[in-house]
Design a protein around this motif. Structure first.
Motif, PDB file in Angstrom:
ATOM      1  N   LEU A 176      36.116  46.270  47.304  1.00  0.00           N
ATOM      2  CA  LEU A 176      37.336  46.159  46.508  1.00  0.00           C
ATOM      3  C   LEU A 176      37.204  45.102  45.413  1.00  0.00           C
ATOM      4  CD1 LEU A 176      39.996  46.491  49.349  1.00  0.00           C
ATOM      5  CD2 LEU A 176      39.450  48.177  47.582  1.00  0.00           C
ATOM      6  N   THR A 177      36.492  44.028  45.708  1.00  0.00           N
ATOM      7  CA  THR A 177      36.253  43.007  44.693  1.00  0.00           C
ATOM      8  C   THR A 177      35.424  43.567  43.551  1.00  0.00           C
ATOM      9  OG1 THR A 177      36.333  41.238  46.346  1.00  0.00           O
ATOM     10  CG2 THR A 177      35.253  40.731  44.250  1.00  0.00           C
ATOM     11  N   PHE A 178      34.387  44.301  43.896  1.00  0.00           N
ATOM     12  CA  PHE A 178      33.527  44.904  42.872  1.00  0.00           C
ATOM     13  C   PHE A 178      34.324  45.847  41.974  1.00  0.00           C
ATOM     14  CE2 PHE A 178      30.952  48.578  41.623  1.00  0.00           C
ATOM     15  CZ  PHE A 178      30.001  47.953  40.827  1.00  0.00           C
ATOM     16  N   ALA A 236      45.290  44.451  44.259  1.00  0.00           N
ATOM     17  CA  ALA A 236      46.369  44.400  45.251  1.00  0.00           C
ATOM     18  C   ALA A 236      45.842  44.679  46.656  1.00  0.00           C
ATOM     19  CB  ALA A 236      47.454  45.412  44.882  1.00  0.00           C
ATOM     20  N   SER A 237      45.064  45.734  46.804  1.00  0.00           N
ATOM     21  CA  SER A 237      44.508  46.056  48.123  1.00  0.00           C
ATOM     22  C   SER A 237      43.465  45.035  48.540  1.00  0.00           C
ATOM     23  CB  SER A 237      43.895  47.461  48.097  1.00  0.00           C
ATOM     24  OG  SER A 237      42.906  47.557  47.092  1.00  0.00           O
ATOM     25  N   GLY A 238      42.735  44.468  47.558  1.00  0.00           N
ATOM     26  CA  GLY A 238      41.749  43.445  47.880  1.00  0.00           C
ATOM     27  C   GLY A 238      42.377  42.172  48.397  1.00  0.00           C
ATOM     28  N   LEU A 239      43.511  41.782  47.815  1.00  0.00           N
ATOM     29  CA  LEU A 239      44.217  40.605  48.303  1.00  0.00           C
ATOM     30  C   LEU A 239      44.695  40.806  49.733  1.00  0.00           C
ATOM     31  CD1 LEU A 239      46.330  39.526  45.190  1.00  0.00           C
ATOM     32  CD2 LEU A 239      44.516  38.203  46.301  1.00  0.00           C
ATOM     33  N   ALA A 240      45.130  42.028  50.045  1.00  0.00           N
ATOM     34  CA  ALA A 240      45.599  42.316  51.402  1.00  0.00           C
ATOM     35  C   ALA A 240      44.448  42.363  52.398  1.00  0.00           C
ATOM     36  CB  ALA A 240      46.362  43.640  51.405  1.00  0.00           C
ATOM     37  N   GLY A 281      41.711  38.811  51.069  1.00  0.00           N
ATOM     38  CA  GLY A 281      42.275  37.507  50.759  1.00  0.00           C
ATOM     39  C   GLY A 281      41.730  36.952  49.455  1.00  0.00           C
ATOM     40  N   LYS A 282      41.445  35.647  49.447  1.00  0.00           N
ATOM     41  CA  LYS A 282      40.975  34.991  48.229  1.00  0.00           C
ATOM     42  C   LYS A 282      39.579  35.443  47.818  1.00  0.00           C
ATOM     43  CE  LYS A 282      43.747  30.813  48.933  1.00  0.00           C
ATOM     44  NZ  LYS A 282      43.709  29.331  49.085  1.00  0.00           N
ATOM     45  N   ARG A 283      38.874  36.129  48.705  1.00  0.00           N
ATOM     46  CA  ARG A 283      37.531  36.597  48.345  1.00  0.00           C
ATOM     47  C   ARG A 283      37.561  37.602  47.209  1.00  0.00           C
ATOM     48  NH1 ARG A 283      34.314  38.887  53.255  1.00  0.00           N
ATOM     49  NH2 ARG A 283      36.325  39.904  53.643  1.00  0.00           N
TER      50      ARG A 283
END
Length: 304
Positions: A37-39, A198-202, A205-207
């Protein structure tokens, strides 16, 4: 729609397909440093900002300024949501399956296009289309299970991606004539970035921000390449070129994506495809061609 314009559009689409097909390994090598998700979040955010900057600079030239209408936002949001589902499932699936498997299963979207179109348009598929779908389904079985009654969870995740991409092709063909290609592309890429963050934060988290990992030279170069060439330019061209060539042409050309990916795995990773994998690949490609061939024959008869 002249023959020259169609051939030019098809050639550019083939180039896009080559880029997509050869990036499966690149993405897989980065996923040990960034979450999927970060990528995707940073990839699509950078792509959206790049195209938005291009649109802003184009205001001073011939291209009209960005026109934000409710219909544009809705259409772009639908396309962006489908892209988010597709790329999220594809990237997550790469954590649990090989690059060649992910590429071939993603290629099933070409077969799903006529099937889903028939559902949305209430038209029963022709016998060759049905046969093509059966061929592809059998090929998927051999490719993902190697003849055994077990499925890799990564393969099932990527299968969801194939359905999302099929819907994306159908909806793009429906709305691309109604809006400016650059504006529509900016909206859909922005939606993908927003949903990914949004989904990455859920989930992470901060990653999701991952600034130290993201700024590493090897990671940053891959993210920028994917953002600019495999996302911004690729989707802008796809959106624009679907005005110049029939949707069935797009489907046939996208068949080459898993072929490019498989050969990339063989040449770079020295991966070997066994007998069942080769049979599966052959059946999937045959199914894709059979599913698209009737439309090509109808066009030839219409021209005659």
């Amino acid at each position: 729609m002249t023959l020259k314009r169609v051939l030019a559009a098809d050639t550019l689409l083939l180039g896009i397909t080559f880029v997509w097909g050869t990036t499966f390994i690149i993405v897989q090598n980065v996923l040990d440093k960034l979450t999927p998700l970060t990528f995707n979040a940073w990839r699509f955010l950078i792509a959206a900002f790049f195209l938005a900057g291009w649109q802003f600079l184009a205001k001073r030239r011939e291209r009209p300024a960005f026109r934000c209408s409710p219909r544009l936002i809705v259409s772009g949001s639908v396309l962006g949501t489908l892209l988010f589902i597709g790329y999220a499932c594809q990237t997550i699936g790469l954590l649990y399956t090989s690059a060649s498997n992910a590429a071939f299963i993603t290629g099933l979207s070409v077969v799903l296009v006529p099937v889903l179109s028939s559902l949305f348009l209430s038209k029963v598929p022709s016998p060759p289309v049905i046969i093509g779908v059966v061929f592809a389904a059998i090929g998927l079985f051999f490719l993902t299970t190697r003849g055994q009654f077990t499925l890799n969870r990564g393969d099932l995740i990527v299968l969801i991606c194939a359905a999302a991409f099929a819907c994306h092709i159908i909806f793009t063909a429906k709305v691309t004539e109604q809006f400016d290609s650059l504006s529509l592309t900016i909206v859909q890429l922005t939606v993908v970035a927003f949903l990914s963050f949004a989904s990455g934060l859920a989930a992470d988290g901060k990653r999701i921000f991952a600034v130290p990992q993201l700024t590493a030279p090897d990671v940053l170069s891959v993210v920028l390449f994917m953002a600019l060439f495999a996302t911004a330019f690729a989707f802008l061209l796809q959106t624009a070129l679907q005005k110049e060539t029939p949707a069935t042409h797009v489907g046939i050309i996208f068949i080459m994506e898993p072929v490019f990916a498989a050969w990339t795995s063989v040449l770079i990773q020295h991966e070997r495809l066994g007998g069942s994998e080769l049979v599966g690949c052959t059946l999937i490609l045959a199914g894709m061609l059979l599913a698209e061939w009737p439309a090509r024959r109808r066009r030839k008869r219409a021209k005659s």
